[in-house]
Design an enzyme around this catalytic site. Sequence first.
Site, PDB file in Angstrom:
ATOM      1  N   VAL A  64      -3.716  -5.482  -1.687  1.00  0.00           N
ATOM      2  CA  VAL A  64      -4.614  -6.579  -1.340  1.00  0.00           C
ATOM      3  C   VAL A  64      -5.382  -6.269  -0.060  1.00  0.00           C
ATOM      4  O   VAL A  64      -5.011  -5.385   0.713  1.00  0.00           O
ATOM      5  CB  VAL A  64      -3.839  -7.898  -1.158  1.00  0.00           C
ATOM      6  N   TYR A  78      -8.467   3.033  -4.568  1.00  0.00           N
ATOM      7  CA  TYR A  78      -9.471   2.340  -3.749  1.00  0.00           C
ATOM      8  C   TYR A  78      -8.871   1.875  -2.422  1.00  0.00           C
ATOM      9  O   TYR A  78      -9.481   2.044  -1.363  1.00  0.00           O
ATOM     10  CB  TYR A  78     -10.068   1.136  -4.486  1.00  0.00           C
ATOM     11  N   LYS A  79      -7.665   1.295  -2.451  1.00  0.00           N
ATOM     12  CA  LYS A  79      -7.076   0.751  -1.231  1.00  0.00           C
ATOM     13  C   LYS A  79      -6.825   1.849  -0.205  1.00  0.00           C
ATOM     14  O   LYS A  79      -7.072   1.662   1.000  1.00  0.00           O
ATOM     15  CB  LYS A  79      -5.763   0.026  -1.552  1.00  0.00           C
ATOM     16  N   LEU A  80      -6.346   2.990  -0.634  1.00  0.00           N
ATOM     17  CA  LEU A  80      -6.086   4.066   0.312  1.00  0.00           C
ATOM     18  C   LEU A  80      -7.375   4.552   0.961  1.00  0.00           C
ATOM     19  O   LEU A  80      -7.423   4.773   2.182  1.00  0.00           O
ATOM     20  CB  LEU A  80      -5.369   5.229  -0.377  1.00  0.00           C
ATOM     21  N   THR A  91       0.865  -1.179   0.000  1.00  0.00           N
ATOM     22  CA  THR A  91       0.000   0.000   0.000  1.00  0.00           C
ATOM     23  C   THR A  91       0.897   1.224   0.000  1.00  0.00           C
ATOM     24  O   THR A  91       1.503   1.570   1.010  1.00  0.00           O
ATOM     25  CB  THR A  91      -0.923   0.000   1.235  1.00  0.00           C
TER      26      THR A  91
END
Length: 291
Positions: free
Chosen positions: A122, A171-173, A97
């Site tokens: 992930v 999206y992950k952040l 990330t």
Amino acid sequence: MTQTIGFLGTGRMASAMIIRSLKQGYAVQVWNRSTAKTEPLVALGAKACATPADAVRNADIVISFMADDSGAEAVWLGVDGALSAMKPETLAIECSTLSHGFVLELSAKITAAGSAYIDAPVTGVPADIQAGNTVFLIGADNAVLDRARPFMNAVGKQIVHFGPIGSGTVYKLMHNLLGAVHIAAAAELVAVAQKAGLDGDLVAETFANGANASMSGKITVPGMVSGNHHEGIHFTTGLRAKDASYAMQLATDMGMSLPVGRAASDVFVKATSDGFGDLAQSAVIETLKTN
């Protein structure tokens, strides 16, 4: 022919994916700054390597799990970095990330060198990863992703393709910033309940079964109640602070303020500066109790 996977980093998440990869029959080469952390993986069949370059030499796929931008920059671009040794057309799958800006910078350098980059942070705790329940959050060209699908399907359960490089990180952040909001808010609930003299176990049970419970809250509230922030660590306070800070930088770059996210980010940054960075995320309550 058996494919060879080169892993950069053997932290909790990486180790879980390495174990899963070995179980699925892949040849695995690993590098980690602390060689002691590679020993259990070597016992399972992985090959330990002295440098990132050694870990990716002759690998078909390279997977990186680093803590932050500086770590990723060192293993990919530094002295004896992976980029110096990858063969042409290698799939470079970045599962760390990282900040959105750095992902775009790193991907440009890797693709310019002739390899294919996949933005692939992930979700899941290490037990999920090892069991093959990884969810890959993808930013990549369709053709490049198609090359990676056989591996991802073998070690994970879902591939979510958001769009071009960088979109998986967006999206992950924001996903991890939402987790920071949930955990910080749950910590406030527990801190107030404790100060009011409520039974902690009853608070945790009622929260877990209530309409406002989230997975992040369910995982962290028991540690807040017990004060045990040292055992069973899935994700640290410091890593949550880092991810939240990267998310807020993304928002700033987009001209957005995100006041709720900013408040949660500030709480985790403060908890990290207070000395709780290496502890479980439940430790954020300790900062709230003293402020």
